[in-house]
Design a protein around this motif. Structure first.
Motif, PDB file in Angstrom:
ATOM      1  N   SER A  36      26.849  46.247   1.943  1.00 51.78           N
ATOM      2  CA  SER A  36      26.426  45.318   0.889  1.00 51.78           C
ATOM      3  C   SER A  36      26.928  45.770  -0.481  1.00 51.78           C
ATOM      4  O   SER A  36      27.286  44.945  -1.324  1.00 51.78           O
ATOM      5  CB  SER A  36      24.907  45.167   0.876  1.00 51.78           C
ATOM      6  N   PHE A  37      26.967  47.065  -0.715  1.00 51.06           N
ATOM      7  CA  PHE A  37      27.480  47.588  -1.984  1.00 51.06           C
ATOM      8  C   PHE A  37      28.968  47.241  -2.141  1.00 51.06           C
ATOM      9  O   PHE A  37      29.393  46.724  -3.179  1.00 51.06           O
ATOM     10  CB  PHE A  37      27.274  49.101  -2.056  1.00 51.06           C
ATOM     11  N   LEU A  38      29.750  47.494  -1.098  1.00 47.57           N
ATOM     12  CA  LEU A  38      31.181  47.157  -1.143  1.00 47.57           C
ATOM     13  C   LEU A  38      31.378  45.645  -1.264  1.00 47.57           C
ATOM     14  O   LEU A  38      32.183  45.175  -2.072  1.00 47.57           O
ATOM     15  CB  LEU A  38      31.893  47.677   0.105  1.00 47.57           C
ATOM     16  N   TRP A  39      30.664  44.884  -0.455  1.00 46.93           N
ATOM     17  CA  TRP A  39      30.753  43.420  -0.429  1.00 46.93           C
ATOM     18  C   TRP A  39      30.479  42.841  -1.817  1.00 46.93           C
ATOM     19  O   TRP A  39      31.227  42.019  -2.325  1.00 46.93           O
ATOM     20  CB  TRP A  39      29.751  42.904   0.592  1.00 46.93           C
ATOM     21  N   ALA A  40      29.393  43.278  -2.434  1.00 40.05           N
ATOM     22  CA  ALA A  40      28.986  42.751  -3.741  1.00 40.05           C
ATOM     23  C   ALA A  40      29.976  43.111  -4.833  1.00 40.05           C
ATOM     24  O   ALA A  40      30.281  42.282  -5.700  1.00 40.05           O
ATOM     25  CB  ALA A  40      27.600  43.264  -4.100  1.00 40.05           C
ATOM     26  N   ASN A  41      30.489  44.318  -4.810  1.00 35.92           N
ATOM     27  CA  ASN A  41      31.417  44.713  -5.870  1.00 35.92           C
ATOM     28  C   ASN A  41      32.791  44.076  -5.707  1.00 35.92           C
ATOM     29  O   ASN A  41      33.434  43.753  -6.699  1.00 35.92           O
ATOM     30  CB  ASN A  41      31.466  46.227  -5.996  1.00 35.92           C
ATOM     31  N   VAL A  42      33.228  43.851  -4.480  1.00 36.42           N
ATOM     32  CA  VAL A  42      34.465  43.072  -4.271  1.00 36.42           C
ATOM     33  C   VAL A  42      34.255  41.648  -4.783  1.00 36.42           C
ATOM     34  O   VAL A  42      35.111  41.086  -5.472  1.00 36.42           O
ATOM     35  CB  VAL A  42      34.886  43.077  -2.784  1.00 36.42           C
ATOM     36  N   ALA A  43      33.096  41.073  -4.471  1.00 36.71           N
ATOM     37  CA  ALA A  43      32.788  39.719  -4.954  1.00 36.71           C
ATOM     38  C   ALA A  43      32.750  39.680  -6.482  1.00 36.71           C
ATOM     39  O   ALA A  43      33.233  38.727  -7.095  1.00 36.71           O
ATOM     40  CB  ALA A  43      31.463  39.241  -4.372  1.00 36.71           C
ATOM     41  N   ASN A  44      32.181  40.700  -7.101  1.00 40.24           N
ATOM     42  CA  ASN A  44      32.121  40.739  -8.564  1.00 40.24           C
ATOM     43  C   ASN A  44      33.510  40.819  -9.182  1.00 40.24           C
ATOM     44  O   ASN A  44      33.767  40.214 -10.217  1.00 40.24           O
ATOM     45  CB  ASN A  44      31.249  41.906  -9.029  1.00 40.24           C
ATOM     46  N   ILE A  45      34.404  41.545  -8.550  1.00 44.07           N
ATOM     47  CA  ILE A  45      35.791  41.616  -9.037  1.00 44.07           C
ATOM     48  C   ILE A  45      36.469  40.258  -8.876  1.00 44.07           C
ATOM     49  O   ILE A  45      37.153  39.782  -9.785  1.00 44.07           O
ATOM     50  CB  ILE A  45      36.572  42.725  -8.307  1.00 44.07           C
ATOM     51  N   LEU A  46      36.259  39.615  -7.735  1.00 45.92           N
ATOM     52  CA  LEU A  46      36.842  38.285  -7.512  1.00 45.92           C
ATOM     53  C   LEU A  46      36.292  37.257  -8.494  1.00 45.92           C
ATOM     54  O   LEU A  46      36.998  36.317  -8.877  1.00 45.92           O
ATOM     55  CB  LEU A  46      36.566  37.815  -6.079  1.00 45.92           C
ATOM     56  N   ALA A  47      35.045  37.431  -8.916  1.00 44.83           N
ATOM     57  CA  ALA A  47      34.392  36.452  -9.793  1.00 44.83           C
ATOM     58  C   ALA A  47      35.023  36.381 -11.179  1.00 44.83           C
ATOM     59  O   ALA A  47      34.827  35.398 -11.886  1.00 44.83           O
ATOM     60  CB  ALA A  47      32.903  36.751  -9.912  1.00 44.83           C
ATOM     61  N   VAL A  48      35.756  37.391 -11.583  1.00 39.01           N
ATOM     62  CA  VAL A  48      36.366  37.359 -12.914  1.00 39.01           C
ATOM     63  C   VAL A  48      37.714  36.646 -12.915  1.00 39.01           C
ATOM     64  O   VAL A  48      38.341  36.518 -13.963  1.00 39.01           O
ATOM     65  CB  VAL A  48      36.500  38.769 -13.540  1.00 39.01           C
ATOM     66  N   THR A  49      38.150  36.178 -11.752  1.00 40.01           N
ATOM     67  CA  THR A  49      39.393  35.419 -11.682  1.00 40.01           C
ATOM     68  C   THR A  49      39.085  33.981 -11.287  1.00 40.01           C
ATOM     69  O   THR A  49      38.153  33.728 -10.514  1.00 40.01           O
ATOM     70  CB  THR A  49      40.372  36.017 -10.640  1.00 40.01           C
ATOM     71  N   ILE A  50      39.849  33.061 -11.802  1.00 38.66           N
ATOM     72  CA  ILE A  50      39.657  31.645 -11.463  1.00 38.66           C
ATOM     73  C   ILE A  50      39.907  31.417  -9.976  1.00 38.66           C
ATOM     74  O   ILE A  50      39.146  30.711  -9.310  1.00 38.66           O
ATOM     75  CB  ILE A  50      40.595  30.746 -12.307  1.00 38.66           C
ATOM     76  N   ILE A  51      40.940  32.035  -9.450  1.00 37.41           N
ATOM     77  CA  ILE A  51      41.295  31.840  -8.041  1.00 37.41           C
ATOM     78  C   ILE A  51      40.243  32.441  -7.113  1.00 37.41           C
ATOM     79  O   ILE A  51      39.894  31.873  -6.088  1.00 37.41           O
ATOM     80  CB  ILE A  51      42.689  32.436  -7.740  1.00 37.41           C
ATOM     81  N   GLY A  52      39.706  33.594  -7.472  1.00 34.25           N
ATOM     82  CA  GLY A  52      38.740  34.269  -6.623  1.00 34.25           C
ATOM     83  C   GLY A  52      37.313  33.792  -6.774  1.00 34.25           C
ATOM     84  O   GLY A  52      36.451  34.139  -5.966  1.00 34.25           O
TER      85      GLY A  52
END
Length: 125
Positions: free
Chosen positions: A87-103
């Protein structure tokens, strides 16, 4: 609690949800490192969809809310051996993706499923 409009949820995400969610996730993960604060950590993780986009959770008082949930022992074992680190890895990957329009669409999808990744909890908001 009534369902909020798409416009309200979008404004929430743009002004609050995008920065509140990583703070909430990482605070919850740190709290989860202690046995005493673990229940609070799980509660915070279950609030991620609401913090992100104001997605309203199903009432815990609803008798149908437990339907489709896995056995508590299975969920606890999954959490101990897999859920806490995944969950820690999942959430932080999602947070990184959230700063891009495509992600962003993938990030929102991932963060709405974070309670399941943590403890196999089915979030039916």
């Amino acid at each position: 609690m009534s369902e909020r409009s798409f416009f309200t949820r979008a404004l929430w995400f743009v002004f609050i949800g995008w920065w509140l969610t990583p703070v909430l996730v990482n605070a919850a993960w740190l709290l989860g490192l202690t046995v005493i604060l673990l229940p609070l950590s799980v509660k915070l993780i279950n609030l991620v969809p609401t913090a992100l986009t104001l997605k309203t959770p199903q009432s815990t008082l609803d008798p149908d809310s437990a339907r489709g949930q896995r056995n508590l022992l299975v969920r606890a074992l999954y959490f101990v051996f897999v859920g806490w680190w995944l969950s820690f890895l999942w959430a932080n990957v999602a947070n990184i993706l959230a700063v891009t329009i495509i992600g962003l669409p993938v990030a929102i999808w991932m963060l709405h499923r974070l309670p399941f990744v943590l403890s196999l909890y089915r979030y039916d908001g």
